[in-house]
Design a protein around this motif. Structure first.
Motif, short mmCIF file in Angstrom:
data_model
loop_
_atom_site.label_atom_id
_atom_site.label_comp_id
_atom_site.label_asym_id
_atom_site.label_seq_id
_atom_site.Cartn_x
_atom_site.Cartn_y
_atom_site.Cartn_z
N ASN A 147 0.76 -1.09 0.05
CA ASN A 147 -0.16 0.00 -0.03
C ASN A 147 0.78 1.28 -0.21
O ASN A 147 1.49 1.30 1.05
CB ASN A 147 -0.84 -0.03 1.33
CG ASN A 147 -2.14 -0.92 1.20
OD1 ASN A 147 -2.94 -1.14 0.21
ND2 ASN A 147 -2.38 -1.72 2.29
N ILE A 150 1.28 4.80 0.58
CA ILE A 150 0.33 5.63 1.41
C ILE A 150 0.77 7.13 0.95
O ILE A 150 1.54 7.98 1.48
CB ILE A 150 0.63 5.58 2.76
CG1 ILE A 150 0.02 4.16 3.27
CG2 ILE A 150 -0.35 6.45 3.55
CD1 ILE A 150 0.09 3.74 4.51
N ALA A 152 -5.85 8.23 4.25
CA ALA A 152 -5.41 6.81 4.82
C ALA A 152 -5.81 6.85 6.31
O ALA A 152 -5.69 5.98 6.86
CB ALA A 152 -3.61 6.83 4.53
N GLY A 160 -4.01 7.18 -2.15
CA GLY A 160 -3.43 5.90 -2.17
C GLY A 160 -3.33 5.01 -3.29
O GLY A 160 -4.41 5.18 -3.95
N TYR A 172 -6.63 1.17 -0.86
CA TYR A 172 -5.58 0.20 -0.16
C TYR A 172 -6.49 -1.01 -0.14
O TYR A 172 -7.70 -1.12 0.21
CB TYR A 172 -5.28 0.97 1.25
CG TYR A 172 -4.74 2.34 1.17
CD1 TYR A 172 -3.53 2.57 0.83
CD2 TYR A 172 -5.79 3.55 1.51
CE1 TYR A 172 -3.08 3.79 1.03
CE2 TYR A 172 -5.26 4.74 1.60
CZ TYR A 172 -3.85 4.71 1.20
OH TYR A 172 -3.40 6.29 1.13
#
Length: 319
Positions: free
Chosen positions: A152, A154, A164, A187, A300
């Motif tokens: 992931n 971010i 996030a 993200g 995500y």
């Protein structure tokens, strides 16, 4: 002459065995495939982060201490074997020493000093390597699962919306890590399979992209069992534990594609948990994130198992 009339000395077989042992040792030392440039690193790969030389120095220092102790012990053994052998002409029992206070004090104090020095340097370097005082330029949530990895990123990427800090898929990550997340970071992500391969090197596993010269924080979470995130030339690895979040950060300083793997026996297909790390310029890194967004890989993936109540209590005490 020997009792059977032969001129052969009984010491010759021992000398022959010693010569064979020395020859075998020389072959082992020179036939490992290492060049003379590799010997100073004592088996470690070339460091590719700003933090890795600290780990290499600790490794070299530990080997130097072990070698010094080894030379001392080997020297005492050889000295005793040569100069305190039983005489072939004398059969009396040699003088018996019941105790020797200076020697006993020496072999008690010296190991304590050695262990104390090693402990000091290990604690010092570990504290520095695991420090998260510096706010990272890039944050990547590494998600381990049987039998591959998800990453992931971010980041605030064009084409991706969200936050996030409040995303449900990242709820397993404690607030003490989320406070350093960028604001409104929608993200992007990438997930791998054991059969995936890097298109440039053909090495198995998904590819994690990182920018050169930027401080990268890895936030490590697991969906099932304990894994271990290890980028080999980073000289740094850390466990990926379900219900518990670990983190560390590095600054890659060399471009290239490097091997990574799970360093914790996590099940029947543990050997397939491989991945690649591609370190590129910050511009190429930013473009890669945009490409992921264009492919629809926005938001995500689930980070992992929710924290236990005990772990949440521990986190609250840290905060």
């Amino acid at each position: 002459m020997s009792p059977n009339g032969s001129d052969r000395s009984p010491r010759r077989p021992m000398r022959r065995k010693l010569l064979q042992a020395l020859t075998a040792g020389l072959v082992l030392a020179t036939a490992t495939g290492c060049t003379y440039k590799d010997f100073p690193r004592l088996g470690m790969p070339t460091p590719t982060t700003e933090e890795a030389p600290r780990i290499l120095s600790l490794w070299q220092g530990s080997w130097a201490a072990a070698l010094a102790v080894g030379v001392l012990v080997w020297g005492l053994i050889i000295w005793s074997a040569i100069f305190h052998r039983r005489s072939r002409t004398k059969v009396e029992v040699p003088p018996q020493t019941r105790y020797n206070m200076p020697i006993e004090a020496l072999y008690t104090v010296v190991p304590i000093i050695i262990v104390s020095v090693l402990f000091y340097f290990t604690a010092r370097d570990e504290s520095k390597l695991l420090s998260l005082d510096k706010k990272p330029d890039v944050t990547v949530n590494v998600v381990g699962f049987q039998w591959s990895w998800c990453f992931n990123y971010i980041e605030n990427v064009d084409g991706s919306t969200g936050d996030a800090k409040t995303d449900d898929n990242l709820s397993a990550i404690p607030d003490r890590f989320k406070k350093d997340f960028p604001d409104n970071a929608g993200g992007v992500y990438t997930c791998g399979t054991p059969g995936e391969r890097n298109p440039q090197t053909n090495n198995p596993g998904p590819t994690l992209w990182l920018p050169e010269g930027k401080t990268v924080r890895f936030v490590l979470t697991s969906r099932d069992v304990i894994h271990s995130f290890w980028v080999v030339p980073f000289l740094m690895k850390q466990d990926v534990i379900p219900g518990h979040t670990n983190a560390f950060q590095v600054t890659p300083n060399k471009q290239g594609t490097f091997l990574g793997k799970c360093a914790e026996l996590c099940g029947v297909d543990h050997s397939r948990m491989l991945f690649n790390v591609k370190v590129v310029s910050p511009e190429r890194y930013a473009q890669h994130l945009k490409d992921l967004a264009k492919k629809g890989q926005t938001g995500y993936v689930p980070a992992g198992i929710e924290q236990t109540s005990h772990e949440k209590e521990r986190e609250s005490n840290i905060l």
